[in-house]
Motif scaffolding. Structure first.
Motif, PDB file in Angstrom:
ATOM      1  N   GLU A 137       0.830  -1.208   0.000  1.00 38.99           N
ATOM      2  CA  GLU A 137       0.000   0.000   0.000  1.00 38.99           C
ATOM      3  C   GLU A 137       0.862   1.255   0.000  1.00 38.99           C
ATOM      4  O   GLU A 137       0.595   2.213  -0.735  1.00 38.99           O
ATOM      5  CB  GLU A 137      -0.907  -0.001   1.232  1.00 38.99           C
ATOM      6  CG  GLU A 137      -1.841   1.189   1.310  1.00 38.99           C
ATOM      7  CD  GLU A 137      -2.639   1.175   2.593  1.00 38.99           C
ATOM      8  OE1 GLU A 137      -2.988   2.284   3.052  1.00 38.99           O
ATOM      9  OE2 GLU A 137      -2.925   0.093   3.137  1.00 38.99           O
ATOM     10  N   ALA A 138       1.907   1.235   0.809  1.00 37.06           N
ATOM     11  CA  ALA A 138       2.801   2.389   0.876  1.00 37.06           C
ATOM     12  C   ALA A 138       3.508   2.602  -0.466  1.00 37.06           C
ATOM     13  O   ALA A 138       3.660   3.738  -0.919  1.00 37.06           O
ATOM     14  CB  ALA A 138       3.825   2.201   1.985  1.00 37.06           C
TER      15      ALA A 138
ATOM     16  N   LYS B 255       1.870   6.762  -6.876  1.00 36.93           N
ATOM     17  CA  LYS B 255       0.851   7.738  -7.276  1.00 36.93           C
ATOM     18  C   LYS B 255       1.344   9.164  -7.064  1.00 36.93           C
ATOM     19  O   LYS B 255       1.178  10.030  -7.923  1.00 36.93           O
ATOM     20  CB  LYS B 255      -0.442   7.518  -6.479  1.00 36.93           C
ATOM     21  CG  LYS B 255      -1.280   6.368  -6.968  1.00 36.93           C
ATOM     22  CD  LYS B 255      -2.466   6.141  -6.058  1.00 36.93           C
ATOM     23  CE  LYS B 255      -3.682   6.834  -6.594  1.00 36.93           C
ATOM     24  NZ  LYS B 255      -4.902   6.472  -5.841  1.00 36.93           N
ATOM     25  N   ILE B 256       1.988   9.384  -5.932  1.00 35.23           N
ATOM     26  CA  ILE B 256       2.503  10.719  -5.636  1.00 35.23           C
ATOM     27  C   ILE B 256       3.610  11.082  -6.615  1.00 35.23           C
ATOM     28  O   ILE B 256       3.652  12.209  -7.128  1.00 35.23           O
ATOM     29  CB  ILE B 256       2.992  10.807  -4.180  1.00 35.23           C
ATOM     30  CG1 ILE B 256       1.791  10.713  -3.232  1.00 35.23           C
ATOM     31  CG2 ILE B 256       3.796  12.076  -3.931  1.00 35.23           C
ATOM     32  CD1 ILE B 256       2.157  10.519  -1.775  1.00 35.23           C
TER      33      ILE B 256
ATOM     34  N   ARG C 198       1.018   4.082  -2.945  1.00 35.30           N
ATOM     35  CA  ARG C 198       0.811   5.505  -2.647  1.00 35.30           C
ATOM     36  C   ARG C 198       1.992   6.341  -3.113  1.00 35.30           C
ATOM     37  O   ARG C 198       1.821   7.415  -3.696  1.00 35.30           O
ATOM     38  CB  ARG C 198       0.642   5.685  -1.141  1.00 35.30           C
ATOM     39  CG  ARG C 198      -0.706   6.159  -0.758  1.00 35.30           C
ATOM     40  CD  ARG C 198      -0.861   6.208   0.733  1.00 35.30           C
ATOM     41  NE  ARG C 198      -0.794   7.588   1.177  1.00 35.30           N
ATOM     42  CZ  ARG C 198      -0.656   7.950   2.417  1.00 35.30           C
ATOM     43  NH1 ARG C 198      -0.516   7.060   3.361  1.00 35.30           N
ATOM     44  NH2 ARG C 198      -0.642   9.221   2.731  1.00 35.30           N
TER      45      ARG C 198
END
Length: 81
Positions: A44-45, A51-52, A48
């Motif tokens: 998940e990290a 995406k960033i 994320r």
């Protein structure tokens, strides 16, 4: 330009200036057995973070693209001659 500067600093060893203080600050945490990082949701990290990174790269491209258009037009006219 900032990225180029960072690569230059890394290649010349100047980029290591922040590495040593960070290691020194984390050393006491390691000796006490403190777990560093986030091992519970790595996928998940990572998602994320991707995406960033993509969002920031797109934002950067939008700011750079308008200023690079005159060079593109100049190059196209030079190639047409």
């Amino acid at each position: 330009m900032i990225i180029l500067q960072e690569f230059t600093e890394i290649e010349t060893g100047k980029g290591r200036g922040c590495l040593e203080p960070t290691k020194a600050a984390l050393a006491p945490c390691k000796t006490t057995g403190m777990k560093l990082g986030n091992p519970t949701n790595k996928a998940e990290a990572a998602a994320r973070g991707r995406k960033i990174s993509i969002r920031e790269a797109d934002r950067f491209a939008q700011t750079v693209l308008p200023s690079s258009r005159p060079f593109s037009t100049l190059a196209q006219s030079a190639c047409a001659d």
